[in-house]
Design an enzyme around this catalytic site. Structure first.
Site, short mmCIF file in Angstrom:
data_model
loop_
_atom_site.label_atom_id
_atom_site.label_comp_id
_atom_site.label_asym_id
_atom_site.label_seq_id
_atom_site.Cartn_x
_atom_site.Cartn_y
_atom_site.Cartn_z
N ASP A 13 0.81 -1.23 0.00
CA ASP A 13 0.00 0.00 0.00
C ASP A 13 0.85 1.28 0.00
OD1 ASP A 13 -2.22 -1.70 0.21
OD2 ASP A 13 -1.92 -1.82 2.37
N ALA A 41 -3.60 -8.48 -3.29
CA ALA A 41 -3.11 -7.12 -3.53
C ALA A 41 -4.22 -6.24 -4.07
CB ALA A 41 -1.96 -7.16 -4.53
N HIS A 43 -4.08 -2.62 -6.09
CA HIS A 43 -3.29 -1.50 -6.60
C HIS A 43 -4.23 -0.42 -7.14
CE1 HIS A 43 0.63 -4.04 -7.19
NE2 HIS A 43 0.18 -4.03 -5.96
P1 IMP Z 1 -2.60 -12.72 2.96
O1 IMP Z 1 -1.54 -12.27 2.01
O2 IMP Z 1 -4.00 -12.42 2.48
O3 IMP Z 1 -2.38 -14.12 3.41
O4 IMP Z 1 -2.45 -11.82 4.28
C1 IMP Z 1 -1.29 -11.90 5.12
C2 IMP Z 1 -0.92 -10.53 5.66
O5 IMP Z 1 -0.46 -9.70 4.59
C3 IMP Z 1 -2.10 -9.76 6.28
O6 IMP Z 1 -1.58 -8.96 7.33
C4 IMP Z 1 -2.58 -8.86 5.14
O7 IMP Z 1 -3.22 -7.71 5.62
C5 IMP Z 1 -1.25 -8.53 4.48
N1 IMP Z 1 -1.38 -8.23 3.03
C6 IMP Z 1 -1.48 -9.11 2.02
N2 IMP Z 1 -1.53 -8.48 0.84
C7 IMP Z 1 -1.43 -7.18 1.10
C8 IMP Z 1 -1.40 -6.02 0.27
O8 IMP Z 1 -1.45 -6.06 -0.95
N3 IMP Z 1 -1.31 -4.81 0.92
C9 IMP Z 1 -1.21 -4.73 2.26
N4 IMP Z 1 -1.23 -5.79 3.07
C10 IMP Z 1 -1.34 -7.01 2.50
MG MG Z 2 -2.69 -2.09 -1.76
#
Ligand code: IMP
Ligand code: MG
Length: 334
Positions: A13, A41, A43
């Site tokens: 982010d 993600a 974007h």
């Molecule tokens: P997961 O990737 O959905 O398994 O989430 C694991 C951790 O990574 C959590 O704390 C999510 O909030 C964080 N997270 C995953 N993808 C993103 C992203 O694109 N932006 C910010 N945080 C992310």
């Molecule tokens: Mg993001």
């Protein structure tokens, strides 16, 4: 800039979507290949008065001649992909690698309960359970999904051919360095490595083919989900400073903290960054909003940028001064 990798140096982010959309338009990028985990993600791209939240397609879709690829390391949720293809109207320039793994409803279900939901506080998009199944070698691949047939391609072949022809290629990383399964704040992290080396592997590009690694930092730090965030501010304080943000994918409040030089320095090292893109300088210094040249920035903003350059020992080449793709200061030699 034949082959450039764009990654985030914090917790995601930081504005990769904005930087990539700008680069695609400005540098007339021939191919952008999406790397990273998958639709966890989000974007954000703002172009011609419209805001897009991209979870599968590269943020470079705004440049209408750019080919949009999804590398074999990326997990695909076909439903989200089709929605984005429809939204952007770019079906003729999308390619999905045959070996992308497919997120199924069972992965999403598993991601929304137990320790993943309660302790790690994942995005619930199914990516962790899908990568786990991939490691077990039981996951379904893109070439087994008939609706994906017309988009299937060999992404490494396309990307490497473009690089060899001297075309401009972007590799779009996702998440952030400190969400990496290897280099992040385990177990509060995502389900694979997300540094620049991993992004290259995701799309099948070897380390000798990369010319630049742009690391994106926001002017302050944010994180969603569980895990440590040094010097975290209260939501009230974040609101006061204008740093109160809401997550793109989950709508959760983002936790925030001031710019962290120690984390940033280590991220420059882990990613082999050659340039820094600094975003949201206008949130820290509102007088910089919409600036397009370095001279227009205030003394305070320039002092902040100089301090980052001094500490990182890498030039700050791109400075985001607003959400639109063109609200940017570009200090690269052209
Ligand atoms: P997961 O990737 O959905 O398994 O989430 C694991 C951790 O990574 C959590 O704390 C999510 O909030 C964080 N997270 C995953 N993808 C993103 C992203 O694109 N932006 C910010 N945080 C992310
Ligand atoms: Mg993001």
């Amino acid at each position: 800039m034949p082959c450039t990798v764009v990654v985030c140096g914090f917790f995601g982010d930081t504005g990769k979507g904005k930087i990539i959309s700008y680069l695609s338009l400005r540098d007339k990028i021939a191919i952008t290949a999406r790397a990273g985990v998958g639709p966890n993600a989000g974007h954000t791209v703002v172009h011609e008065g419209k805001e897009y939240k991209m979870r599968m397609l590269p943020s470079a879709f705004v440049y209408d001649k750019c080919r949009l690829l999804i590398g074999p390391g990326v997990l695909v949720n076909p439903e989200i992909l089709f929605q984005e293809i429809q939204l952007t109207g770019c079906q003729n320039r999308v390619g999905v690698d045959r070996q992308c793994a497919i997120i199924e409803p069972k992965h999403i279900e598993a991601d929304k309960k137990g320790h993943l939901a309660q302790k790690i506080k994942t995005t619930g998009s199914g990516t962790g359970p899908c990568n786990a199944e991939r490691a077990l070698r039981t996951v379904k691949l893109a070439h087994e999904v008939s609706e994906l047939e017309k988009f299937l391609t060999d992404v490494p072949q396309e990307v490497n051919a473009a690089i060899d022809e001297g075309k401009n290629v972007l590799i779009e990383g996702t998440q952030g360095t400190y969400l990496s399964l290897y280099h992040g704040t385990y177990p509060y992290c995502t389900s694979k490595d997300v540094t620049a080396s991993a992004a290259c592997s995701d799309v099948g590009v070897g380390p000798t083919k990369v010319d630049e690694v742009i690391i994106v930092f926001k002017a302050y730090t944010t994180r969603v989900g569980g895990g440590p965030l040094p010097n975290e501010l209260s939501w009230e304080e974040a609101e006061k400073r204008g740093w109160a943000e809401v997550a793109t994918v989950t709508g959760r409040r983002r936790r925030s903290a001031p710019f962290n030089y120690e984390l940033a320095k280590r991220a420059v090292m882990l990613n082999g960054a050659t340039q820094v893109a600094l975003t949201k300088i206008d949130v820290m210094f509102p007088e910089c909003k919409g600036a397009k040249s370095y001279e227009e920035l205030s003394k305070e903003a320039k002092d902040f940028i100089r301090k980052i350059e001094r500490e990182m020992k890498v030039p700050v080449t791109l400075i985001g001064t607003g959400p639109d793709a063109w609200e940017i200061v570009d200090r690269r030699k052209s």
